[in-house]
Design an enzyme around this catalytic site. Structure first.
Site, mmCIF file in Angstrom:
data_model
loop_
_atom_site.group_PDB
_atom_site.id
_atom_site.type_symbol
_atom_site.label_atom_id
_atom_site.label_comp_id
_atom_site.label_asym_id
_atom_site.label_seq_id
_atom_site.Cartn_x
_atom_site.Cartn_y
_atom_site.Cartn_z
ATOM 1 N N HIS A 71 0.779 -1.248 0.000
ATOM 2 C CA HIS A 71 0.000 0.000 0.000
ATOM 3 C C HIS A 71 0.805 1.291 0.000
ATOM 4 O O HIS A 71 0.323 2.316 -0.468
ATOM 5 C CB HIS A 71 -1.043 0.004 1.124
ATOM 6 C CG HIS A 71 -0.507 0.405 2.465
ATOM 7 N ND1 HIS A 71 -0.013 -0.490 3.368
ATOM 8 C CD2 HIS A 71 -0.390 1.626 3.048
ATOM 9 C CE1 HIS A 71 0.375 0.156 4.455
ATOM 10 N NE2 HIS A 71 0.160 1.436 4.281
ATOM 11 N N GLU A 75 3.468 5.740 -3.041
ATOM 12 C CA GLU A 75 3.695 7.036 -2.420
ATOM 13 C C GLU A 75 5.152 7.222 -1.983
ATOM 14 O O GLU A 75 5.693 8.310 -2.102
ATOM 15 C CB GLU A 75 2.768 7.170 -1.211
ATOM 16 C CG GLU A 75 2.176 8.553 -1.133
ATOM 17 C CD GLU A 75 1.560 8.812 0.219
ATOM 18 O OE1 GLU A 75 1.068 7.852 0.829
ATOM 19 O OE2 GLU A 75 1.584 9.972 0.658
ATOM 20 N N ASP A 76 5.748 6.150 -1.481
ATOM 21 C CA ASP A 76 7.054 6.313 -0.829
ATOM 22 C C ASP A 76 8.252 5.778 -1.603
ATOM 23 O O ASP A 76 9.386 5.969 -1.177
ATOM 24 C CB ASP A 76 7.035 5.635 0.556
ATOM 25 C CG ASP A 76 6.034 6.292 1.494
ATOM 26 O OD1 ASP A 76 5.618 7.429 1.194
ATOM 27 O OD2 ASP A 76 5.673 5.685 2.512
ATOM 28 N N ASP A 138 -4.648 0.492 7.853
ATOM 29 C CA ASP A 138 -3.470 1.357 7.791
ATOM 30 C C ASP A 138 -3.533 2.416 8.892
ATOM 31 O O ASP A 138 -2.602 2.613 9.666
ATOM 32 C CB ASP A 138 -3.448 2.010 6.392
ATOM 33 C CG ASP A 138 -2.285 2.966 6.191
ATOM 34 O OD1 ASP A 138 -1.238 2.771 6.842
ATOM 35 O OD2 ASP A 138 -2.429 3.900 5.372
HETATM 36 MN MN MN Z 1 0.627 3.214 5.495
#
Ligand code: MN
Length: 641
Positions: A71, A75-76, A138
């Site tokens: 997940h 983004e990272d 999350d």
């Molecule tokens: Mn997360």
């Protein structure tokens, strides 16, 4: 934590689970997060791994668990949604994409408790509800591991969880996630009060631990005498935030909250739930007004259970009684139904998602986002009441609902035609607010139509949107002006086709073959009394081959050179009249006179006296006028030969 723990949990509920997929997702995530660490200093992979564990505990499917492991990649790290789609599949990539979208939503600091934020979260996950499940897990894990963050960020996370994510978890029936989130968030938002209640609760449990054990034993013995074998009896302290809320609601102190401890009895069948309750009430004195039957009246998030409170040696104890299945639903909510069933096809499951679908549907219909937010606010945050139909069916409604809300909750047709009501046997006005337990009888009339005034006192989103929809529809139907000589409106087609043996036929040009003026035609009288005009040779005529009576010869009447009054009913708006005139002129129509008059509220009736240039001209004209926006009806007025 190791991945094997996720497998152990998963295999309990799904022995055939596809662990290969999950292992692959784990390896992929571990590789790409390799050089990252969390604020606490531990390797980053521990976070997605814990999120995966929470989902495994909820019995979610392998794809959700794989998506949980992946997940944070988009983004990272340098991994893209396309990479995930290539490496895994489109569904998993879709979930990760939805999650990445949600994380980009800016939730303003000062205004977390707003329906707009919930709307944004739900919209981002509209394509696959599993996005919400992963997001909640999350958020939950982030809340569990806040301690390494600065106070300001901790508080912000906590408020967001309390105001946006816990309400969503509640609506999905994810009780365990909702309660844990609220307690973790409450500890950050009101640390002093949290510690105080926590301490008192701990002491109380120590003090009452043996006593509660004894109560369990006594109850077990009594059940055995009545040959009921409970699957489980256990006591547990209530969640801290729920005790706090009760203190607030009742305006009392900790000591006076009845249900600090809840005893839970799990049995096999629904019938046994009520038997157990009877035995409990015989054994100890029940506290009036503390009994709730959520089996007969499930909460909207499908929670079912019997709740009662009894006095045991001068101390109140709450007792919850439910079946094994109800218990699973109470803990896992929608997720409990998810297993093996998937998103589509299971009707019971689908109906539980109705509120979500409705929200998405309304979102599409509503132009006004303020209106949408109003309704979301009500449906998400308000407490529920239960009212009953005369047959005893329960209807759950938000607090403050009136008779009309009830009528619409029963059926939108009942709402639309509601003219009066009896509550507990007495006639009351439609705006009357309902109380828990009211019995409501709705009186209807076919002549009734929803009124704009109703919008002033309904509170449910269903009633609001249905009333608006109906008002819109009614506005479009032309209404005869009072006092006008009521004349029968003849369809244009009726004037230009002659049907042998039938006076004043109600003619319909058949849509299967679209006969054009001048082409050979045949009339068929249908069961509803209409006369359908088909092209000779149309394949649909075969059906009537043996029904002699239905068939009639028909022919076009040449109406060239005659004067015809064409009438047009439309919603009155600037420029409409000119648009119709221009349309007539554009097909070289001879116009002798043109008039318009308002006939009702915002309706206008336009009439044009024109000279016909033949059948095709007339038909072309009608078709063109009907295409103009806001025109609701075109018909023939006077005909001069
Ligand atoms: Mn997360």
């Amino acid at each position: 934590m190791q991945l094997s723990k996720v497998f152990t949990i998963l295999k309990k509920s799904n022995p055939k689970a596809n662990t290969e997929l999950i292992k692959k997702a784990y390896d992929f995530a571990k590789l790409h997060h390799a050089d990252q660490r969390r604020d606490s200093g531990e390797p980053y992979i521990q976070h997605p791994l814990h999120v995966a564990l929470i989902l495994a505990e909820l019995n979610l499917d392998e794809e959700s668990i794989a998506a949980a492991l992946l997940h944070d990649l988009v983004e990272d790290t340098k991994v893209s949604v396309a990479d995930i789609k290539k490496e895994f599949n489109a569904d998993i990539a879709g979930i990760v994409e939805g999650l990445t979208k949600i994380s980009k939503i800016q939730i303003p600091d000062n205004e977390t408790r707003s329906a707009e934020n919930i709307r944004k979260v739900i919209m981002s996950s509209a394509r696959d509800i599993r996005v919400i499940f992963v997001k909640l897990a999350d958020k939950l894990h982030n809340l569990r591991t806040l301690s390494s963050l600065r106070e300001e960020r901790r508080k912000r996370f906590a408020r967001e969880a309390m105001d946006v994510y816990a309400p969503i978890a509640y609506k999905l029936g994810l009780h365990s996630i909702k309660s844990e989130m609220e307690d973790l968030a409450f500890a950050q938002i009101e640390p002093m009060i949290f510690r105080d209640i926590n301490e008192k609760l701990r002491k109380n449990m120590q003090h009452r631990g043996r006593e509660i054990e004894q109560i369990q034993l006594n109850l077990a013995k009594e059940l055995e005498k009545n040959s009921i074998k409970p699957l489980k009896i256990f006591g547990r302290p209530k969640h801290i935030y729920s005790i706090y809320k009760k203190m607030q609601k009742k305006g009392c102190c900790f000591e006076n909250v009845y249900d600090q401890v809840a005893l839970r009895v799990i049995v096999k069948a629904v019938k046994e739930c009520y038997e157990v309750m009877g035995i409990v009430h015989n054994l100890w004195k029940p506290i009036p007004e503390e009994f709730d039957d959520y089996i007969a009246m499930p909460k909207s998030n499908m929670y079912q259970s019997l709740h009662t409170a009894v006095m045991i040696e001068g101390q109140p104890v709450e007792i919850q009684i439910r079946t094994d299945e109800m218990d699973k639903v109470a803990e896992g909510g929608i997720a409990a139904h998810w297993k093996y069933k998937g998103v589509y096809g299971d009707r019971k499951f689908d109906s539980k998602l109705d509120w979500l679908k409705q929200i998405l549907q309304w979102q599409k219909e509503m132009r006004d986002s303020k209106e949408f937010m109003e309704m979301l606010h009500v449906d998400f945050f308000e407490d529920e009441i239960y009212a009953f139909t005369p047959k005893g069916d329960s209807v759950s409604l938000p607090n403050g609902s009136c008779v009309i809300d009830f009528a619409y909750a029963v059926h939108s047709g009942v709402g639309d035609q509601c003219i009066g009501s009896k509550v507990n046997g007495k006639f009351v006005p439609l705006r009357t607010q309902l109380k828990n337990g009211d019995q409501v009888e709705i009186l209807t009339s076919r002549l009734q139509k929803p009124s704009r005034d109703w919008l002033k006192f309904v509170v449910t989103s269903k009633a609001r949107s249905k009333i608006r929809q109906k008002i819109k529809e009614t506005d479009k139907i032309p209404v005869k002006a009072p006092g006008r000589l009521v004349q029968e409106k003849k369809e244009l087609e009726d004037c230009i086709i002659d049907v042998e043996g039938i006076n004043n036929p109600k003619i319909r040009i058949a849509k299967c073959c679209h006969p054009l003026p001048g082409e050979p035609i045949l009339a068929i009288v249908t069961k509803t009394g209409r006369t359908a005009i088909h092209k000779l040779g149309c394949h649909n005529l075969k059906k009537f081959a043996k029904v002699r009576k239905a068939k009639h010869a028909a022919s076009w009447i040449d109406v060239s050179g005659i004067t015809i009054e064409v009438k047009v009913d439309a919603v009155n708006r600037t420029g409409l009249f000119a648009e119709i005139l221009n349309t007539l002129v554009s097909i070289q129509t001879q116009i002798k006179s043109a008039n318009a008059k308002a006939i009702h509220n915002d309706m206008v009736e336009c009439s044009f006296t024109i000279e016909s240039k033949g059948l095709s001209h007339l038909q072309d004209m009608v078709r063109r006028i009907k295409r103009i926006k806001d025109v609701s009806n075109v018909y023939i007025g006077e005909i001069e030969r």
